[in-house]
Write a protein that holds these residues in place. Structure first.
Motif, mmCIF file in Angstrom:
data_model
loop_
_atom_site.group_PDB
_atom_site.id
_atom_site.type_symbol
_atom_site.label_atom_id
_atom_site.label_comp_id
_atom_site.label_asym_id
_atom_site.label_seq_id
_atom_site.Cartn_x
_atom_site.Cartn_y
_atom_site.Cartn_z
ATOM 1 N N GLY A 41 21.925 27.495 32.445
ATOM 2 C CA GLY A 41 20.857 28.372 32.020
ATOM 3 C C GLY A 41 21.167 29.850 32.115
ATOM 4 O O GLY A 41 20.324 30.678 31.753
ATOM 5 N N LYS A 42 22.354 30.167 32.605
ATOM 6 C CA LYS A 42 22.742 31.576 32.732
ATOM 7 C C LYS A 42 24.044 31.837 31.986
ATOM 8 O O LYS A 42 24.813 30.929 31.719
ATOM 9 N N GLU A 43 24.272 33.105 31.692
ATOM 10 C CA GLU A 43 25.510 33.476 31.026
ATOM 11 C C GLU A 43 26.680 33.402 32.004
ATOM 12 O O GLU A 43 26.513 33.563 33.209
ATOM 13 N N ARG A 44 27.842 33.186 31.422
ATOM 14 C CA ARG A 44 29.058 33.187 32.229
ATOM 15 C C ARG A 44 29.288 34.617 32.724
ATOM 16 O O ARG A 44 29.188 35.580 31.944
ATOM 17 N N GLU A 45 29.600 34.761 34.012
ATOM 18 C CA GLU A 45 29.746 36.099 34.583
ATOM 19 C C GLU A 45 31.129 36.305 35.186
ATOM 20 O O GLU A 45 31.760 35.375 35.690
ATOM 21 N N PHE A 46 31.562 37.551 35.137
ATOM 22 C CA PHE A 46 32.843 37.946 35.698
ATOM 23 C C PHE A 46 32.803 37.843 37.225
ATOM 24 O O PHE A 46 31.828 38.265 37.864
ATOM 25 N N VAL A 47 33.858 37.301 37.805
ATOM 26 C CA VAL A 47 33.976 37.213 39.259
ATOM 27 C C VAL A 47 35.080 38.133 39.755
ATOM 28 O O VAL A 47 34.871 38.938 40.661
ATOM 29 N N ALA A 48 36.271 37.992 39.165
ATOM 30 C CA ALA A 48 37.416 38.792 39.605
ATOM 31 C C ALA A 48 38.473 38.786 38.511
ATOM 32 O O ALA A 48 38.539 37.855 37.703
ATOM 33 N N GLY A 49 39.302 39.826 38.507
ATOM 34 C CA GLY A 49 40.383 39.913 37.535
ATOM 35 C C GLY A 49 41.591 40.597 38.145
ATOM 36 O O GLY A 49 41.466 41.325 39.144
ATOM 37 N N VAL A 50 42.757 40.354 37.555
ATOM 38 C CA VAL A 50 43.986 40.956 38.067
ATOM 39 C C VAL A 50 44.867 41.374 36.896
ATOM 40 O O VAL A 50 45.004 40.651 35.907
ATOM 41 N N THR A 51 45.425 42.571 37.009
ATOM 42 C CA THR A 51 46.342 43.082 35.999
ATOM 43 C C THR A 51 47.704 43.318 36.626
ATOM 44 O O THR A 51 47.817 43.488 37.846
ATOM 45 N N TYR A 52 48.729 43.356 35.783
ATOM 46 C CA TYR A 52 50.103 43.539 36.252
ATOM 47 C C TYR A 52 50.622 44.858 35.710
ATOM 48 O O TYR A 52 50.525 45.127 34.516
ATOM 49 N N SER A 53 51.192 45.682 36.639
ATOM 50 C CA SER A 53 51.663 47.002 36.232
ATOM 51 C C SER A 53 53.174 47.138 36.284
ATOM 52 O O SER A 53 53.697 48.227 36.139
ATOM 53 N N GLY A 54 53.876 46.021 36.523
ATOM 54 C CA GLY A 54 55.329 46.055 36.599
ATOM 55 C C GLY A 54 55.816 45.954 38.034
ATOM 56 O O GLY A 54 55.081 46.289 38.972
ATOM 57 N N GLY A 55 57.030 45.495 38.204
ATOM 58 C CA GLY A 55 57.577 45.319 39.555
ATOM 59 C C GLY A 55 56.726 44.345 40.336
ATOM 60 O O GLY A 55 56.464 43.243 39.882
ATOM 61 N N ASN A 56 56.297 44.748 41.525
ATOM 62 C CA ASN A 56 55.410 43.917 42.348
ATOM 63 C C ASN A 56 53.997 44.478 42.402
ATOM 64 O O ASN A 56 53.255 44.230 43.348
ATOM 65 N N THR A 57 53.632 45.235 41.383
ATOM 66 C CA THR A 57 52.349 45.941 41.399
ATOM 67 C C THR A 57 51.298 45.196 40.596
ATOM 68 O O THR A 57 51.425 45.037 39.379
ATOM 69 N N PHE A 58 50.271 44.730 41.270
ATOM 70 C CA PHE A 58 49.115 44.109 40.657
ATOM 71 C C PHE A 58 47.872 44.882 41.077
ATOM 72 O O PHE A 58 47.820 45.445 42.159
ATOM 73 N N SER A 59 46.878 44.914 40.216
ATOM 74 C CA SER A 59 45.594 45.547 40.539
ATOM 75 C C SER A 59 44.490 44.511 40.416
ATOM 76 O O SER A 59 44.446 43.765 39.432
ATOM 77 N N ALA A 60 43.635 44.457 41.405
ATOM 78 C CA ALA A 60 42.556 43.471 41.430
ATOM 79 C C ALA A 60 41.209 44.150 41.244
ATOM 80 O O ALA A 60 41.004 45.278 41.699
ATOM 81 N N TYR A 61 40.325 43.441 40.581
ATOM 82 C CA TYR A 61 38.973 43.927 40.324
ATOM 83 C C TYR A 61 37.994 42.823 40.697
ATOM 84 O O TYR A 61 38.284 41.648 40.464
ATOM 85 N N TYR A 62 36.840 43.205 41.246
ATOM 86 C CA TYR A 62 35.874 42.226 41.713
ATOM 87 C C TYR A 62 34.452 42.581 41.293
ATOM 88 O O TYR A 62 34.099 43.766 41.204
#
Length: 122
Positions: A41-62
């Motif tokens: 009964g509800k819309e699908r909602e964002f929980v978390a995301g991750v992007t890659y910036s090269g090397g060992n660098t990731f950025s997380a969003y919540y």
């Protein structure tokens, strides 16, 4: 062709922990990924995301509702994880893995996994 296969859902008591996994194929580390959830009964909602910036660098969003309790990350085999702690009954939902997520605007990409049920009992 992108394929996403989730696992790790289940039933847990409030305050407990679970870890979801999403085995990804057909995409590179440059493709952002995320987790979304949906209750009937509800819309699908964002929980978390991750992007890659090269090397060992990731950025997380919540989403604000999970900050400090959930942790998203990817490993070298391109498996996406969502570690969930201090779970609450309101976290009960079907959780979906997504590829191509626009994490800054919380908009999903076009590739979805099949979903895994998480149920938190009070």
């Amino acid at each position: 062709q992108v394929q996403l296969v989730e696992s790790g859902g289940g039933l847990v008591q409030a305050g407990g922990s679970l870890r979801l996994s999403c085995a990804a194929s057909g995409l590179t580390f440059s493709t952002a990924m995320g987790w979304f959830r949906q209750v009937p009964g509800k819309e699908r909602e964002f929980v978390a995301g991750v992007t890659y910036s090269g090397g060992n660098t990731f950025s997380a969003y919540y989403a604000d509702s999970v900050k400090g309790r959930f942790n998203i990350y990817r490993d070298a085999k391109n498996t996406l994880y969502l570690e969930m702690k201090s779970l609450r009954p309101e976290d009960t939902a079907i959780y979906y893995c997504n590829a191509g997520t626009v994490v800054t605007t919380k908009v999903p990409g076009s590739s979805w996994g099949q979903g895994t049920q998480v149920t938190v009992s009070s």
